[in-house]
Design a protein around this motif. Structure first.
Motif, PDB file in Angstrom:
ATOM      1  N   UNK A 114      33.385  46.066  51.142  1.00 19.93           N
ATOM      2  CA  UNK A 114      33.569  44.764  51.775  1.00 19.93           C
ATOM      3  C   UNK A 114      34.893  44.159  51.379  1.00 19.93           C
ATOM      4  N   UNK A 115      34.849  43.309  50.352  1.00 21.35           N
ATOM      5  CA  UNK A 115      36.028  42.490  50.043  1.00 21.35           C
ATOM      6  C   UNK A 115      37.196  43.291  49.472  1.00 21.35           C
ATOM      7  N   UNK A 116      36.882  44.365  48.739  1.00 21.12           N
ATOM      8  CA  UNK A 116      37.994  45.170  48.193  1.00 21.12           C
ATOM      9  C   UNK A 116      38.686  45.912  49.325  1.00 21.12           C
ATOM     10  N   UNK A 117      37.872  46.549  50.183  1.00 22.97           N
ATOM     11  CA  UNK A 117      38.453  47.281  51.314  1.00 22.97           C
ATOM     12  C   UNK A 117      39.248  46.347  52.220  1.00 22.97           C
ATOM     13  N   UNK A 118      38.828  45.093  52.284  1.00 20.54           N
ATOM     14  CA  UNK A 118      39.541  44.125  53.125  1.00 20.54           C
ATOM     15  C   UNK A 118      40.772  43.555  52.416  1.00 20.54           C
ATOM     16  N   UNK A 119      41.070  44.085  51.205  1.00 19.68           N
ATOM     17  CA  UNK A 119      42.240  43.680  50.439  1.00 19.68           C
ATOM     18  C   UNK A 119      42.202  42.206  50.051  1.00 19.68           C
ATOM     19  N   UNK A 120      41.022  41.740  49.708  1.00 25.08           N
ATOM     20  CA  UNK A 120      40.859  40.322  49.382  1.00 25.08           C
ATOM     21  C   UNK A 120      40.708  40.053  47.892  1.00 25.08           C
ATOM     22  N   UNK A 121      40.699  41.119  47.077  1.00 25.13           N
ATOM     23  CA  UNK A 121      40.416  40.914  45.653  1.00 25.13           C
ATOM     24  C   UNK A 121      41.576  41.380  44.769  1.00 25.13           C
ATOM     25  N   UNK A 122      41.671  40.749  43.578  1.00 26.59           N
ATOM     26  CA  UNK A 122      42.620  41.192  42.556  1.00 26.59           C
ATOM     27  C   UNK A 122      41.939  42.218  41.646  1.00 26.59           C
ATOM     28  N   UNK A 123      42.665  43.260  41.236  1.00 29.82           N
ATOM     29  CA  UNK A 123      42.077  44.195  40.267  1.00 29.82           C
ATOM     30  C   UNK A 123      41.930  43.529  38.898  1.00 29.82           C
ATOM     31  N   UNK A 124      40.914  43.947  38.165  1.00 28.54           N
ATOM     32  CA  UNK A 124      40.653  43.323  36.861  1.00 28.54           C
ATOM     33  C   UNK A 124      40.756  44.320  35.711  1.00 28.54           C
ATOM     34  N   UNK A 125      41.460  45.405  35.908  1.00 29.27           N
ATOM     35  CA  UNK A 125      41.555  46.442  34.867  1.00 29.27           C
ATOM     36  C   UNK A 125      42.109  45.877  33.550  1.00 29.27           C
ATOM     37  N   UNK A 126      43.244  45.180  33.631  1.00 26.39           N
ATOM     38  CA  UNK A 126      43.865  44.639  32.417  1.00 26.39           C
ATOM     39  C   UNK A 126      42.968  43.581  31.774  1.00 26.39           C
ATOM     40  N   UNK A 127      42.358  42.808  32.633  1.00 23.58           N
ATOM     41  CA  UNK A 127      41.450  41.744  32.164  1.00 23.58           C
ATOM     42  C   UNK A 127      40.295  42.347  31.346  1.00 23.58           C
ATOM     43  N   UNK A 128      39.737  43.455  31.824  1.00 23.92           N
ATOM     44  CA  UNK A 128      38.668  44.142  31.081  1.00 23.92           C
ATOM     45  C   UNK A 128      39.187  44.613  29.728  1.00 23.92           C
ATOM     46  N   UNK A 129      40.382  45.191  29.738  1.00 19.73           N
ATOM     47  CA  UNK A 129      40.925  45.730  28.476  1.00 19.73           C
ATOM     48  C   UNK A 129      41.207  44.602  27.493  1.00 19.73           C
ATOM     49  N   UNK A 130      41.793  43.526  28.001  1.00 23.72           N
ATOM     50  CA  UNK A 130      42.098  42.398  27.112  1.00 23.72           C
ATOM     51  C   UNK A 130      40.843  41.801  26.495  1.00 23.72           C
ATOM     52  N   UNK A 131      39.761  41.829  27.254  1.00 20.45           N
ATOM     53  CA  UNK A 131      38.501  41.295  26.728  1.00 20.45           C
ATOM     54  C   UNK A 131      37.713  42.341  25.943  1.00 20.45           C
ATOM     55  N   UNK A 132      38.279  43.543  25.843  1.00 23.83           N
ATOM     56  CA  UNK A 132      37.625  44.637  25.128  1.00 23.83           C
ATOM     57  C   UNK A 132      36.250  44.953  25.736  1.00 23.83           C
ATOM     58  N   UNK A 133      36.197  45.021  27.055  1.00 25.46           N
ATOM     59  CA  UNK A 133      34.923  45.168  27.762  1.00 25.46           C
ATOM     60  C   UNK A 133      34.602  46.605  28.176  1.00 25.46           C
ATOM     61  N   UNK A 134      35.568  47.518  28.011  1.00 30.07           N
ATOM     62  CA  UNK A 134      35.361  48.838  28.613  1.00 30.07           C
ATOM     63  C   UNK A 134      34.103  49.544  28.110  1.00 30.07           C
TER      64      UNK A 134
END
Ligand code: BGC
Length: 428
Positions: A114-134
């Motif tokens: 849906x929203x990712x395919x429609x290019x409506x979202x920001x990636x959160x990869x760095x955000x996950x790493x910064x929060x130590x969520x992986x």
């Protein structure tokens, strides 16, 4: 789990959105670390309004306000179970380049196709790493909110869809035992019906509730492997197993309350609460409703068991929130997302919502026996995505299935139903 993400979606709504997709990329992917003073506004869009839905959200908002008193929070919830109305409002807003700061979206197809395919979202990869969520979320769950090699949202909860809640007093008074198979279920239902009790409560004013029952029948009949193959397009919708599931579904519909079409999920859950009906198949937001809104006690007033023939399986419904492109205040929104993904946030929200935490390191002592049991089941069960809640297949396919189910509930014509499902499969 990759199969969940591999299902090709060609659905009309999101295609329309993709066509008018906004290319602005103002918000970036970095976390700002939190802690410093912040102001501005965060608009939280969901469908958690009123009974059984909003307690968790309000508690989370309170927690956020305590931490960030200078950030204004707008609770932009739109009523209607399973997002029946909210999703349409969201689509209009996204189409008009007026995204909310963050919005409720199910992991799986609804997010990725849906929203990712429609290019409506920001990636959160760095955000996950910064929060130590992986390593703080199960890998399968991160997969469910990932596509094209990026992570797109933060799961706040895990709901289970293949659970039946029952009124313990009604079972006891009628000498009914907890059924585990379809045969035992029908035996129990006959006994209850003969005693003048509605065996199964249904409120399909919004048709997703009946679709939810059907998906669980499919899982019970097909088993988890073939269930996944069905939505991956590897098993045809007119397969003999699907026909068998349709027949069982029809039989189950013979045990529901007559006024099902005029009730929503809360109204139908009330039938179980007041003893007019014995059971209901409802995602475990119903547990939040029973406990927090109707003051019922877990394992005293109501009990729970897996939908017939699905004991070792877990239909996953995960509510997640991401960062839409083009919003004004990504810094503040990330502070909210950080709270949403934290142990404190999850352990505040989930005990009220009826769900279990998405994080692996949450505190089980904050949860009642249902929560504890469900956390264990989640670790050990086969996980499969929900169709009725948008994770297993595209929104276009789901809309058609809901329509087909709606007609089937009134007409009960198995051939027509299978035909309608088969016709819908081109949208899958
Ligand atoms: C959502 C739940 C919600 C339920 C009923 C589901 O689609 O995932 O959070 O409680 O719908 O509205």
């Amino acid at each position: 789990m990759k199969k969940w993400l591999g299902i090709i979606a060609l659905f009309s709504l999101v295609f329309a959105l993709a066509a008018c997709s906004d290319s602005s990329d103002g918000s970036g992917g970095d976390s700002d670390g939190g802690g410093e003073s912040a102001s501005g506004k965060v608009e939280i869009f969901s469908w958690w309004t009123g009974a059984g839905e909003e307690d968790g959200l309000l508690a989370l908002i309170d927690l956020f306000k305590e931490e960030y008193p200078d950030i204004e929070v707008e609770n932009a919830a739109v009523a209607g179970g399973a997002g029946t109305n909210a999703k349409a409002v969201l689509a209009t807003r996204m189409q008009g380049d007026d995204p909310p700061s963050t919005f409720q979206v199910h992991g799986g197809a609804e997010l990725n196709e849906g929203w990712v395919a429609a290019d409506k979202m920001e990636p959160l990869d760095d955000f996950y790493k910064e929060n130590d969520w992986m390593d703080k979320f199960p890998e399968e769950l991160i997969d469910l909110v990932s596509s094209d090699g990026h992570i797109w949202s933060v799961p706040v909860d895990i709901h289970r869809g293949n659970v039946i809640f029952y009124n313990m007093k009604v079972f006891e008074e009628n000498g009914v035992k907890v059924p585990t198979t379809f045969d035992e279920f029908f035996e129990a239902a006959d006994k209850l019906k003969a005693a003048g009790v509605v065996p199964l409560a249904l409120g399909d004013k919004e048709s997703w509730t009946a679709t939810q029952v059907f998906e669980n029948v499919l899982l019970g009949v097909l088993g988890p492997d073939d269930y996944q193959k069905l939505f991956a397009g590897e098993i045809a919708l007119d397969d003999a197993q699907v026909v068998e599931a349709a027949e069982k579904f029809k039989k189950i519909l013979g045990y529901v309350n007559e006024d099902h079409a005029s009730r929503n999920w809360q109204d139908s859950a009330q039938l179980v609460a007041n003893g007019e009906a014995a059971m209901i198949n409802m995602g475990d937001w119903a547990k939040g409703y029973f406990v927090n809104d109707l003051d019922m006690e877990t394992n005293k007033d109501f009990g729970y068991f897996a939908f017939p023939d699905t004991k070792g399986d877990f239909v996953v419904i995960t509510d997640t929130f991401g960062l839409p492109k083009g919003i004004e205040n990504p810094k503040e929104v990330k502070k909210f997302l950080t709270l949403l993904g934290s142990v404190e946030g999850q352990d505040t929200f989930n005990p009220l919502k009826g769900s279990i935490p998405a994080r692996v390191d949450a505190d089980p002592s904050k949860y009642d026996q249902y929560g504890k049991d469900t956390m264990e089941d989640f670790k050990n069960a086969r996980l499969v995505p929900s169709l009725a809640h948008g994770s297993a297949a595209s929104a276009g396919f789901l809309t058609k299935v809901n329509q087909a189910v709606n007609i089937f509930v009134t007409q009960g014509d198995v051939d027509n139903f299978i035909q309608a499902l088969t016709n819908a499969s081109s949208e899958m």
